[in-house]
Write a protein that holds these residues in place. Structure first.
Motif, short mmCIF file in Angstrom:
data_model
loop_
_atom_site.label_atom_id
_atom_site.label_comp_id
_atom_site.label_asym_id
_atom_site.label_seq_id
_atom_site.Cartn_x
_atom_site.Cartn_y
_atom_site.Cartn_z
N TYR A 261 2.50 5.67 4.59
CA TYR A 261 1.65 4.50 4.81
C TYR A 261 1.49 4.26 6.32
O TYR A 261 1.99 3.29 6.89
CB TYR A 261 2.23 3.28 4.09
CG TYR A 261 1.16 2.24 3.81
CD1 TYR A 261 0.12 2.52 2.92
CD2 TYR A 261 1.17 1.01 4.44
CE1 TYR A 261 -0.88 1.60 2.67
CE2 TYR A 261 0.18 0.07 4.19
CZ TYR A 261 -0.84 0.37 3.31
OH TYR A 261 -1.84 -0.55 3.07
N GLU B 109 -4.76 -4.06 2.69
CA GLU B 109 -3.89 -5.24 2.65
C GLU B 109 -2.44 -4.88 2.38
O GLU B 109 -1.52 -5.47 2.91
CB GLU B 109 -4.35 -6.18 1.52
CG GLU B 109 -5.71 -6.79 1.73
CD GLU B 109 -6.23 -7.40 0.44
OE1 GLU B 109 -5.40 -7.85 -0.38
OE2 GLU B 109 -7.45 -7.40 0.26
N SER B 110 -2.22 -3.88 1.50
CA SER B 110 -0.86 -3.53 1.11
C SER B 110 -0.88 -2.14 0.46
O SER B 110 -1.94 -1.68 0.01
CB SER B 110 -0.33 -4.53 0.08
OG SER B 110 -1.04 -4.39 -1.14
#
Length: 240
Positions: free
Chosen positions: A72, A108-109
């Protein structure tokens, strides 16, 4: 499942054989289905394979590139699997930008980005919720802990049966990963494994009986072909 294990003399031979297999699978997918969908692995082992593919004269407009998992981080981060594949291969060939399908990592996530990528896959393959598309080729590696993609031992991602994409977890660091069921729907899964450090993990992955929650690569049992390509250091104990 058609499972084949090949132990090659060294890393160079492993890459040469991997190139041969991947090119053959790309060719047959394009002949049979008009295009080839391939999901890439990260890590050091496949990088020379990607560099070798970049030197081939292939119908790039018919090849669609995905990733089996992604850290990520942004694509320009040194740890990005996408970034590695772009610099080793994709930036060097005339592949249409729309044929490259990276996992989103700047939303966002992680869970929102996993859902977004799942929706992208469903749209691309034309599958509805509850259906799993079949990628032509999925390249995988393993870690010393027997993880593959970002399916780590005793993590929630291993339990996901109804999704294409989920959030993996490596020591609290989120990853985005294909799920085991999506990988298992592939026409061909190819593991590339090099180095003596992988021997204990391979012993458990190939054992007649061992716990897949502890050794997640055991979950990979595709409906199509399963190829294990190992260099001699990794595959020493598996030579028949």
């Amino acid at each position: 499942m058609n499972k084949v294990v090949e132990v090659l003399p060294d890393k160079e031979a492993l890459i040469a054989r991997s190139l041969e297999v991947v090119l053959s699978k790309i060719q047959s997918a394009i002949q049979e289905r008009g295009r080839c969908t391939i999901a890439l692995a990260g890590g050091g082992t496949p990088k020379p394979l990607y560099e070798a593919i970049a030197n081939q004269n292939l119908p790039w407009d018919k090849i669609h590139v995905f990733w089996g998992d992604e850290r990520y981080v942004p694509a320009n981060h040194p740890d990005s699997n996408e970034g590695m594949a772009r610099s080793a291969w994709l930036n060097k060939v005339d592949i249409p930008a729309t044929n490259i399908h990276p996992m989103p990592t700047t939303g966002e996530s992680p869970s929102a980005d996993a859902e977004k990528h799942e929706a992208e896959l469903r749209e691309f393959f034309g599958t509805s919720v509850g259906e799993f598309p079949a990628l032509d080729i999925i390249l995988l590696g393993i870690g010393d802990d027997a993880h593959t993609a970002s399916l780590f031992p005793h993590t929630d991602a291993l339990q996901v049966q109804d999704r294409l994409v989920t959030v993996g977890n490596k020591d609290g660091q989120p990853r985005i990963t294909f799920t085991a069921p999506l990988i298992n729907h592939a026409h061909c899964v190819i593991f590339l494994v090099a180095g003596a450090s992988k021997r204990p993990a391979l012993a458990q992955i190939f054992a007649p009986d061992a716990d897949a929650q502890t050794y997640p690569s055991r979950l990979i049992q595709p409906q199509g072909e399963l190829l294990w390509l190992l260099d001699d250091s990794a595959g020493l104990d598996l030579k028949h």
